[in-house]
Enzyme design. Sequence first.
Site, PDB file in Angstrom:
ATOM      1  N   LYS A  87       4.596   9.474  39.322  1.00 46.87           N
ATOM      2  CA  LYS A  87       4.749   8.285  38.462  1.00 46.87           C
ATOM      3  C   LYS A  87       6.122   7.642  38.646  1.00 46.87           C
ATOM      4  O   LYS A  87       6.946   7.602  37.713  1.00 46.87           O
ATOM      5  CB  LYS A  87       4.526   8.653  36.994  1.00 46.87           C
ATOM      6  CG  LYS A  87       3.111   9.164  36.736  1.00 46.87           C
ATOM      7  CD  LYS A  87       2.856   9.433  35.277  1.00 46.87           C
ATOM      8  CE  LYS A  87       1.459   9.936  35.013  1.00 46.87           C
ATOM      9  NZ  LYS A  87       1.156  11.260  35.571  1.00 46.87           N
ATOM     10  N   PHE A  88       6.362   7.128  39.852  1.00 50.47           N
ATOM     11  CA  PHE A  88       7.656   6.513  40.147  1.00 50.47           C
ATOM     12  C   PHE A  88       7.943   5.373  39.162  1.00 50.47           C
ATOM     13  O   PHE A  88       7.135   4.456  39.013  1.00 50.47           O
ATOM     14  CB  PHE A  88       7.658   5.945  41.568  1.00 50.47           C
ATOM     15  CG  PHE A  88       7.567   6.991  42.648  1.00 50.47           C
ATOM     16  CD1 PHE A  88       8.092   8.262  42.474  1.00 50.47           C
ATOM     17  CD2 PHE A  88       6.956   6.693  43.858  1.00 50.47           C
ATOM     18  CE1 PHE A  88       8.024   9.224  43.480  1.00 50.47           C
ATOM     19  CE2 PHE A  88       6.876   7.648  44.873  1.00 50.47           C
ATOM     20  CZ  PHE A  88       7.399   8.910  44.681  1.00 50.47           C
ATOM     21  N   PHE A  89       9.078   5.450  38.522  1.00 47.86           N
ATOM     22  CA  PHE A  89       9.481   4.410  37.568  1.00 47.86           C
ATOM     23  C   PHE A  89      10.993   4.305  37.624  1.00 47.86           C
ATOM     24  O   PHE A  89      11.711   5.162  37.123  1.00 47.86           O
ATOM     25  CB  PHE A  89       9.010   4.785  36.158  1.00 47.86           C
ATOM     26  CG  PHE A  89       9.466   3.826  35.089  1.00 47.86           C
ATOM     27  CD1 PHE A  89       9.102   2.476  35.142  1.00 47.86           C
ATOM     28  CD2 PHE A  89      10.236   4.263  34.032  1.00 47.86           C
ATOM     29  CE1 PHE A  89       9.510   1.589  34.158  1.00 47.86           C
ATOM     30  CE2 PHE A  89      10.662   3.380  33.038  1.00 47.86           C
ATOM     31  CZ  PHE A  89      10.297   2.043  33.099  1.00 47.86           C
ATOM     32  N   PRO A  92      13.425  -1.452  41.337  1.00 53.05           N
ATOM     33  CA  PRO A  92      12.543  -1.660  42.491  1.00 53.05           C
ATOM     34  C   PRO A  92      13.053  -1.041  43.794  1.00 53.05           C
ATOM     35  O   PRO A  92      12.290  -0.413  44.532  1.00 53.05           O
ATOM     36  CB  PRO A  92      12.452  -3.191  42.595  1.00 53.05           C
ATOM     37  CG  PRO A  92      12.638  -3.649  41.189  1.00 53.05           C
ATOM     38  CD  PRO A  92      13.618  -2.698  40.572  1.00 53.05           C
ATOM     39  N   ARG A 199     -12.764  15.670  29.546  1.00 50.09           N
ATOM     40  CA  ARG A 199     -13.001  16.879  28.780  1.00 50.09           C
ATOM     41  C   ARG A 199     -14.489  17.185  28.773  1.00 50.09           C
ATOM     42  O   ARG A 199     -15.253  16.556  28.054  1.00 50.09           O
ATOM     43  CB  ARG A 199     -12.478  16.706  27.330  1.00 50.09           C
ATOM     44  CG  ARG A 199     -10.950  16.672  27.265  1.00 50.09           C
ATOM     45  CD  ARG A 199     -10.374  18.008  27.698  1.00 50.09           C
ATOM     46  NE  ARG A 199      -8.928  17.997  27.842  1.00 50.09           N
ATOM     47  CZ  ARG A 199      -8.275  17.746  28.974  1.00 50.09           C
ATOM     48  NH1 ARG A 199      -8.922  17.432  30.084  1.00 50.09           N
ATOM     49  NH2 ARG A 199      -6.954  17.790  29.021  1.00 50.09           N
TER      50      ARG A 199
HETATM   51  O1  C5P Z   1      -5.006  19.086  32.133  1.00 47.52           O
HETATM   52  P1  C5P Z   1      -5.552  17.701  32.114  1.00 47.52           P
HETATM   53  O2  C5P Z   1      -7.016  17.622  32.504  1.00 47.52           O
HETATM   54  O3  C5P Z   1      -5.238  16.953  30.847  1.00 47.52           O
HETATM   55  O4  C5P Z   1      -4.759  16.979  33.307  1.00 47.52           O
HETATM   56  C1  C5P Z   1      -4.593  15.636  33.353  1.00 47.52           C
HETATM   57  C2  C5P Z   1      -3.655  15.322  34.449  1.00 47.52           C
HETATM   58  O5  C5P Z   1      -3.653  13.930  34.657  1.00 47.52           O
HETATM   59  C3  C5P Z   1      -2.206  15.727  34.202  1.00 47.52           C
HETATM   60  O6  C5P Z   1      -1.705  16.227  35.419  1.00 47.52           O
HETATM   61  C4  C5P Z   1      -1.494  14.441  33.836  1.00 47.52           C
HETATM   62  O7  C5P Z   1      -0.199  14.389  34.354  1.00 47.52           O
HETATM   63  C5  C5P Z   1      -2.357  13.406  34.516  1.00 47.52           C
HETATM   64  N1  C5P Z   1      -2.404  12.067  33.954  1.00 47.52           N
HETATM   65  C6  C5P Z   1      -2.853  11.748  32.692  1.00 47.52           C
HETATM   66  N2  C5P Z   1      -2.870  10.449  32.252  1.00 47.52           N
HETATM   67  C7  C5P Z   1      -2.471   9.489  33.053  1.00 47.52           C
HETATM   68  C8  C5P Z   1      -2.015   9.804  34.351  1.00 47.52           C
HETATM   69  C9  C5P Z   1      -2.012  11.109  34.773  1.00 47.52           C
HETATM   70  O8  C5P Z   1      -3.261  12.612  31.947  1.00 47.52           O
HETATM   71  N3  C5P Z   1      -2.564   8.237  32.645  1.00 47.52           N
END
Ligand code: C5P
Length: 253
Positions: A87-89, A92, A199
Site C-alpha cells: 500500500k504505497f502512500f 509521488p 468471510r
Molecule cells: O485475514 P483477512 O482475510 O482479513 O486478510 C485480509 C487481507 O487483505 C489482509 O492482508 C489485509 O492487509 C488485506 N486488505 C484488506 N483491505 C483492503 C486491502 C487489503 O483487508 N482494503
Amino acid sequence: MNHAKTNKDQSGKAGESFLSTKDIPPRERLIFALDVSSIDEAKALVEQLDDSVMFYKLGLQLFMAGGYFEFIEWLRERGKIVFVDLKFFDVPQTVKSAVMQLKNRGVYFVTVHGNDKILEAAVEHKNGLKILAVTVLTSLDESDLKDLGFQCNVEELVYSRAKRALKIGCDGVISSGLEAPRLRRDIGEQFLIVAPGIRPVKNVDDQKRTVDVKKAFLNGADYIVVGRPIREAKDPHKAAEDIQKMIGSLFIR
Ligand code: C5P
C-alpha cells in the site's frame, strides 16, 4: 454500462449477477494473504498449502520479517503468482521510485494508496506490473470514516476513488465485495476488482464490510483475498481447497 445478468437470489441487489468473464484460470482467483511473521513460517505454509493456492499476497508483516525479495524469488521458482501489498502512500516521487524498484521482480500486482498525483506516479513507471488502487479498507465502516473526517458514505467514497484511479490508468481496485456491484454497474467490467474481507463463516474479527466467497464473485470481484479463514483453520489446505471448490463451481470452463 450495465453488465448485469439476472440471477435470482444469488447476488448483491435486485437479483443481479456480475460474475467475471475475464480469462483468469479459476484456481488463480483465490489470493491467499500470507500474513505471518517469518519467512520460515511462510515457506512452511506455502508447502502445506501446495496446489490449493497459486496466488500469494505478501503484506507489511512479511516485509518486516526481512528477506522479502528472496522469498518472492522462492515463490516464483515454484510457479506461484505474487502480489506485493505494501500500500504505497507517500509523495509521488517516492511512490514512483518504490514502484520502479519492483521492476523485473516477477511481481503481478502492487497496491498504491493516495490521491491522483500519487496514483499517476505509480502508473507512469509500472513496467508491466498491475497497479491496484486501494479504495477504502475493508476494516473501516461508516463511523470510522466519519472519525477520519469523511462526510460521505462508504459506497460513494469507494466509487469516486475507483473512478478516478481507473481514469488515471490503474489496472484495478481493491474493494470490498459489498461495493463491487456499484462499481460494475456504473464503471463497467473491464477493470479488475480484488476483494478482501471475505468471510466464509460468521465474522468475529476486525473486518467489518465482509461477504462470503460466492457473493464476492457474484457481486463482480475478479479475485478474492483470503487470509485468516485459511491461516487459522484447523486444516489450512482443506480450507483453501473448499474455497477452490466453490470457485470452480462458479467458473466452469
Ligand atoms: O485475514 P483477512 O482475510 O482479513 O486478510 C485480509 C487481507 O487483505 C489482509 O492482508 C489485509 O492487509 C488485506 N486488505 C484488506 N483491505 C483492503 C486491502 C487489503 O483487508 N482494503
